[in-house]
Design a protein around this motif. Structure first.
Motif, PDB file in Angstrom:
ATOM      1  N   UNK A  87       0.814  -1.221   0.000  1.00  0.00           N
ATOM      2  CA  UNK A  87       0.000   0.000   0.000  1.00  0.00           C
ATOM      3  C   UNK A  87       0.855   1.282   0.000  1.00  0.00           C
ATOM      4  N   UNK A  88       1.721   1.450   0.975  1.00  0.00           N
ATOM      5  CA  UNK A  88       2.472   2.704   1.096  1.00  0.00           C
ATOM      6  C   UNK A  88       3.554   2.852   0.028  1.00  0.00           C
ATOM      7  N   UNK A  89       4.380   1.828  -0.261  1.00  0.00           N
ATOM      8  CA  UNK A  89       5.348   1.976  -1.355  1.00  0.00           C
ATOM      9  C   UNK A  89       4.689   2.294  -2.695  1.00  0.00           C
ATOM     10  N   UNK A  90       3.524   1.683  -2.946  1.00  0.00           N
ATOM     11  CA  UNK A  90       2.816   1.944  -4.190  1.00  0.00           C
ATOM     12  C   UNK A  90       2.319   3.391  -4.235  1.00  0.00           C
TER      13      UNK A  90
ATOM     14  N   UNK B 148       5.419   9.937  -6.910  1.00  0.00           N
ATOM     15  CA  UNK B 148       6.675  10.366  -7.523  1.00  0.00           C
ATOM     16  C   UNK B 148       6.558  10.383  -9.045  1.00  0.00           C
ATOM     17  N   UNK B 149       5.887   9.384  -9.600  1.00  0.00           N
ATOM     18  CA  UNK B 149       5.698   9.330 -11.050  1.00  0.00           C
ATOM     19  C   UNK B 149       4.823  10.489 -11.517  1.00  0.00           C
ATOM     20  N   UNK B 150       3.794  10.796 -10.759  1.00  0.00           N
ATOM     21  CA  UNK B 150       2.920  11.922 -11.101  1.00  0.00           C
ATOM     22  C   UNK B 150       3.703  13.228 -11.121  1.00  0.00           C
ATOM     23  N   UNK B 151       4.568  13.386 -10.137  1.00  0.00           N
ATOM     24  CA  UNK B 151       5.385  14.596 -10.079  1.00  0.00           C
ATOM     25  C   UNK B 151       6.364  14.651 -11.248  1.00  0.00           C
ATOM     26  N   UNK B 152       6.917  13.494 -11.614  1.00  0.00           N
ATOM     27  CA  UNK B 152       7.914  13.456 -12.677  1.00  0.00           C
ATOM     28  C   UNK B 152       7.329  13.842 -14.026  1.00  0.00           C
ATOM     29  N   UNK B 153       6.097  13.462 -14.294  1.00  0.00           N
ATOM     30  CA  UNK B 153       5.508  13.715 -15.614  1.00  0.00           C
ATOM     31  C   UNK B 153       4.611  14.941 -15.630  1.00  0.00           C
ATOM     32  N   UNK B 154       4.510  15.629 -14.487  1.00  0.00           N
ATOM     33  CA  UNK B 154       3.683  16.838 -14.443  1.00  0.00           C
ATOM     34  C   UNK B 154       4.313  17.928 -15.300  1.00  0.00           C
TER      35      UNK B 154
END
Length: 301
Positions: free
Chosen positions: A71-74, A80-86
């Protein structure tokens, strides 16, 4: 990495939503998928993780121990992925920290950067600028090997593969110290040639330039007695001696210690441009700096 090849992003998004909703129907509504699609995703996830992940319970579905551990690692990984592609955030010059690396000759430092420096510090107080000596023969290499992200150079000698914007066209004037006895009125080419002169030789030690080429066509030659590598030293020489020079107008016009006259022979000017690599072309901070310089130059024209 082999595990990542077995899974796609939609499956991870589905698992994250299932862990939050613990209900297939609500998960389908949350992700705008059909309920059968979510069931297919769950089946695929169970196969990949070799675990049931979610089991039927009295109030929906309950996660297994493996699912709880995910749950938490996911959640962190997806954030982090959302931030990277924002999309890149706009540059806020009043608050953002940034360092620019700029390659400039002493002419560019004096004619372009120095007049803008106080305003740059006022508008972008958290930024820094590193000015390095520019290498005319390898402008493109500087942007790759030395991390330079902006170069000032003449527009007719642009480097292959760099973006470019012309800032202004420079002209030459005849300059000498303010109380020079021979510079009280415009000079004829012949009178000009009688004066002892100083020349800037960027490559070092040269005593001829475009002025000499034009004079030669008219059967004249001037008395160049000093060759220097930088305009800064040339201006100091002009202020403290009877030597004169053909000087770019922007270096002479605002100097009260110098007198400026029209050139005794017609000389071609040159375009001054800024160059930058594609890697920073869309960077918000770099775009802001380019616009700041362009607007500042236009305002001072």
């Amino acid at each position: 990495m082999s595990n990542l090849r077995r899974i796609d992003l939609n499956l991870l998004l589905t698992l994250d939503a299932l862990l939050k909703e613990q209900n297939v129907t609500r998960t389908a509504e949350r992700l705008h998928f059909s309920q059968p699609s979510i069931s297919v995703h769950l089946a695929r996830l169970r196969e990949i993780f070799d675990d049931p992940l979610l089991l039927p319970g009295p109030r929906g579905m309950r996660p297994t121990a493996r699912a709880e551990a995910l749950r938490e690692p996911l959640r962190q990984a997806l954030a982090a992925l959302e931030q990277a592609i924002a999309p890149a955030a706009p540059f806020d010059p009043q608050r953002d920290v940034h360092t620019w690396r700029v390659a400039a000759s002493d002419y560019s430092e004096s004619a372009i950067l120095l007049p803008l420096m106080a305003e740059l510090r006022r508008q972008a107080p958290a930024t820094r600028m590193a000015i390095v000596e520019h290498a005319p023969q390898r402008l493109a290499q500087q942007t790759v090997q030395e991390g330079v992200d902006l170069v000032f150079h003449t527009g007719d000698e642009g480097a292959q593969g760099l973006c470019q914007q012309v800032l202004f066209t420079e002209k030459y004037v005849l300059a000498g110290r303010a109380d020079h006895p021979r510079l009280r009125q415009p000079l004829s080419p012949e009178a000009f040639c009688e004066l002892e002169q100083v020349i800037v030789s960027p490559t070092g030690g040269g005593f001829q330039g475009i002025t000499d080429e034009i004079l030669t066509r008219r059967g004249l030659s001037r008395r160049v007695v000093l060759s220097v590598p930088h305009f800064l030293f040339m201006k100091a020489v002009l202020e403290s001696s009877d030597l004169v020079a053909m000087l770019p107008a922007r270096l002479a016009m605002a100097n009260p210690a110098l007198i400026v006259l029209p050139p005794p022979v017609e000389l071609p000017g040159f375009e001054m441009a800024m160059f930058w690599p594609e890697r920073v072309h869309r960077d918000p901070a770099h775009r802001w700096l380019r616009e700041f310089i362009r607007a500042g130059i236009s305002g001072s024209a």
